[in-house]
Design an enzyme around this catalytic site. Structure first.
Site, PDB file in Angstrom:
ATOM      1  N   SER A 117      -6.137  -0.179  11.259  1.00 46.70           N
ATOM      2  CA  SER A 117      -6.919  -1.367  10.887  1.00 46.70           C
ATOM      3  C   SER A 117      -8.155  -1.468  11.754  1.00 46.70           C
ATOM      4  O   SER A 117      -8.119  -1.139  12.954  1.00 46.70           O
ATOM      5  CB  SER A 117      -6.068  -2.634  11.063  1.00 46.70           C
ATOM      6  N   ASN A 134       2.734   4.206   7.326  1.00 41.19           N
ATOM      7  CA  ASN A 134       2.326   2.980   6.636  1.00 41.19           C
ATOM      8  C   ASN A 134       3.079   1.752   7.126  1.00 41.19           C
ATOM      9  O   ASN A 134       2.576   0.636   7.022  1.00 41.19           O
ATOM     10  CB  ASN A 134       2.536   3.154   5.128  1.00 41.19           C
ATOM     11  N   ILE A 162       0.821  -1.204   0.000  1.00 40.07           N
ATOM     12  CA  ILE A 162       0.000   0.000   0.000  1.00 40.07           C
ATOM     13  C   ILE A 162       0.860   1.260   0.000  1.00 40.07           C
ATOM     14  O   ILE A 162       0.532   2.251  -0.654  1.00 40.07           O
ATOM     15  CB  ILE A 162      -0.952   0.001   1.216  1.00 40.07           C
ATOM     16  N   ASP A 207      14.003   3.351   9.487  1.00 40.03           N
ATOM     17  CA  ASP A 207      13.532   2.213  10.276  1.00 40.03           C
ATOM     18  C   ASP A 207      12.761   2.793  11.445  1.00 40.03           C
ATOM     19  O   ASP A 207      13.344   3.436  12.325  1.00 40.03           O
ATOM     20  CB  ASP A 207      14.725   1.384  10.761  1.00 40.03           C
ATOM     21  N   LYS A 256      -2.745  -1.922  16.656  1.00 37.26           N
ATOM     22  CA  LYS A 256      -3.468  -1.024  15.761  1.00 37.26           C
ATOM     23  C   LYS A 256      -4.492  -0.187  16.517  1.00 37.26           C
ATOM     24  O   LYS A 256      -4.780   0.958  16.135  1.00 37.26           O
ATOM     25  CB  LYS A 256      -4.129  -1.809  14.627  1.00 37.26           C
TER      26      LYS A 256
END
Length: 228
Positions: free
Chosen positions: A129, A80, A13, A53, A156
């Site tokens: 999510s 992301n 994505i 990172d 999430k």
């Protein structure tokens, strides 16, 4: 010209979001842990690359220094980077999941804030999510109800909450989280599910290109605001 940074953008994505933002005329920085993969992705797209990172403070700081030196501003930040954490549930696994999916957001956001505040329309988007939504995981009619991903779901949920809290503490910056939809990526390959990344990235791009009067502190999917 709008300057955007996308973490974990060498594939999936993030990569597709970068492609779509580039098509709209944005300057896009692909952040990736792996230098070779990140540079290859950036070269393929015509984007710029920074080694980033999200679990490493020095890496995050260095990436934002690089962008600041080159651009002087950051208009769009897309969180992301993430991991599924679908192995055994134990302390080390929990630390890895939260470090990447939630604490990493804090590292990058805090490092980016000085540059975001220099933008007249700064936007931060968190690829979260609905696995982190109490409403979804307790609803038998939702697919999340039967997916046993405790660490992913919990981390999430933290990512979405962090997004909401940042929207309160940084009212001059637009912060929103999203459920991108089940997407065919490396992360979901073992489950054999998901739609093309092009479809899911559209929601990311929509939130990334909101104007200064757009909503903030929300959790959305392609159809609008979701309960969580």
């Amino acid at each position: 010209m709008t300057v955007a940074l996308i973490t974990g953008a060498n594939k999936g994505i993030g990569y597709e979001t970068a492609r779509q933002l580039l098509e709209l005329g944005h300057t896009v920085y692909i952040g990736a842990r792996d230098v070779e993969r990140g540079e290859k992705a950036a070269a393929t797209l015509g984007a710029r690359f920074v080694q980033l990172d999200v679990t490493d403070d020095a890496s995050v700081a260095g990436a934002l220094v690089t962008i600041g030196s080159a651009e002087g501003v950051l208009d769009v930040l897309v969180h992301n980077a993430g991991i599924l954490a679908d192995g055994p549930v134990d302390g080390p696994a929990a630390l890895r999941a939260f470090d990447t999916n939630a604490v990493g957001m804090v590292r990058v956001t805090e490092a980016a804030l000085p540059l975001l505040h220099k933008s007249s329309k700064a936007v931060v988007v968190t690829v979260s999510s609905s696995m982190g939504s109490f409403w979804a995981v307790t609803n038998p009619d939702r697919p999340e109800f039967g997916i046993p991903l405790a660490l992913y779901a919990a981390s999430k949920a933290a990512a979405t909450m962090l997004t909401v809290q940042y929207s309160k503490s940084q009212p001059d910056i637009t912060f929103n989280a999203l459920e991108p939809g089940a997407t065919a990526t490396d992360m979901t390959a073992a489950y054999g599910i998901g739609r093309p990344v092009e479809e899911s990235a559209r929601t990311v791009v929509r939130l990334a290109t909101l104007g200064p009067d757009g909503p903030t502190g929300t959790f959305q999917d392609e159809n609008g605001v979701l309960p969580w």
